[in-house]
Design a protein around this motif. Structure first.
Motif, PDB file in Angstrom:
ATOM      1  N   VAL A   9      34.589 -30.503 -81.422  1.00  0.00           N
ATOM      2  CA  VAL A   9      35.929 -30.374 -81.968  1.00  0.00           C
ATOM      3  C   VAL A   9      36.793 -31.456 -81.357  1.00  0.00           C
ATOM      4  CG1 VAL A   9      37.950 -28.889 -82.146  1.00  0.00           C
ATOM      5  CG2 VAL A   9      35.667 -27.898 -82.286  1.00  0.00           C
ATOM      6  N   LYS A  10      37.575 -32.107 -82.185  1.00  0.00           N
ATOM      7  CA  LYS A  10      38.405 -33.230 -81.740  1.00  0.00           C
ATOM      8  C   LYS A  10      39.312 -32.840 -80.575  1.00  0.00           C
ATOM      9  CE  LYS A  10      41.984 -34.124 -84.173  1.00  0.00           C
ATOM     10  NZ  LYS A  10      42.891 -34.490 -85.282  1.00  0.00           N
ATOM     11  N   ASP A 251      41.393 -26.956 -82.886  1.00  0.00           N
ATOM     12  CA  ASP A 251      42.150 -28.217 -82.895  1.00  0.00           C
ATOM     13  C   ASP A 251      43.639 -27.941 -83.021  1.00  0.00           C
ATOM     14  OD1 ASP A 251      39.828 -29.673 -82.765  1.00  0.00           O
ATOM     15  OD2 ASP A 251      39.800 -30.225 -84.875  1.00  0.00           O
TER      16      ASP A 251
END
Length: 278
Positions: A9-10, A251
């Motif tokens: 996940v960013k 995020d």
């Protein structure tokens, strides 16, 4: 068969979730499906926290007298997956439950129902039922309903001193409460301060977002601001009932926390809770 997920996940260095439900309570994925999906998503750790047994709702929690076998299943999984992911055995402790604390690596305290007289009333089963409770048990007084819920949560946390306070403002799930109302906010903040005396770690829970009830996390931003103000801590969880939702909206939630001013979140490890910078 596990559900294959994305690898990362960013902007989140260490993916983890400690609020996870399986078919051992009211989730739809097996223990193994949740673990293998977490691995496929790049999680470094996963906590299983099925609902504790409650006599008023035997369908939601683990089976009666199954605590030992529940913990044993997770212990076996810890060994099986030791080289792939760190696993923890937890419970979501209902306010009308008792558990064998020594079986668990951590405890999340949550309130799902209110006891009025001899009857139990679920606060998060459906919008219609919540409306009916407010109308019939509180004479349509939403703030009285909110005060009873928050008092119950504070009493639960003060009595059981959990590791984590679960979905603090759960009663806002259906949008029946005006969260901008100053009196409502005072009631919620007073309860938050009481909880923090016994447990200063609050989960930031994306479960209602995953199920389409809310567009934002529990707790609301004004409550997160209070947690930050009093020096409390947060841990991001998905309250997952499906393996594919283990990291739902993480995020977005991390972005909210950064905007409010949080610089770290907690993560459970074999050495206890540590802080990860965000």
């Amino acid at each position: 068969m596990y559900i294959k997920g994305r690898k990362a996940v960013k902007n989140i260095k260490y993916l983890s979730n400690i609020h996870t439900h399986t078919i051992l309570s009211d989730g739809v994925g097996t223990l193994e499906e949740n673990i293998e999906t977490a691995i496929s998503k790049g999680f470094v750790s996963l906590g299983i926290s099925d609902h504790s047994y409650t006599s008023y709702d035997e369908e939601t929690g683990i089976d009666k007298d199954s605590e030992e076998s529940y913990a044993e299943k997770i212990r076996e999984a810890k060994k099986k997956y030791a080289d792939k992911i760190e696993l923890f055995c937890g419970t979501e402790l209902d306010s009308f439950s008792t558990v064998k604390r020594e079986l668990y690596d951590y405890v999340i305290c949550s309130v799902h129902a209110l006891k009025i007289g001899d009857n139990f009333y679920s606060v998060d089963y459906s919008e219609e039922i919540q409306d009916k409770i407010i109308a019939e048990q509180f004479g349509g007084d939403v703030k009285s309903f909110a005060k009873t819920y928050y008092n119950s949560l504070a009493e639960h946390v003060m009595k059981n001193s959990p590791d984590v306070v679960g979905h603090f403002d759960l009663i806002t799930k259906y949008g029946n409460i005006d969260e901008s109302d100053s009196e409502y906010r005072r009631i919620a903040i007073d309860a938050l301060y009481k909880c923090a005396e016994s447990c200063s770690l609050f989960e930031v829970n994306t479960g209602a977002m995953a199920r389409g009830y809310r567009s934002s996390q529990y707790p609301a931003e004004f409550l997160l601001e209070e947690i930050l103000k009093i020096g409390g801590s947060v841990i991001v969880t998905s309250d997952s009932h499906r393996p594919e939702q283990l990291d739902f909206a993480f995020d977005k939630t991390y972005d909210v926390l950064r905007k409010i001013g949080f610089t770290s979140v907690k993560r459970l490890t074999k050495d206890g809770f540590v802080s990860d910078s965000i």
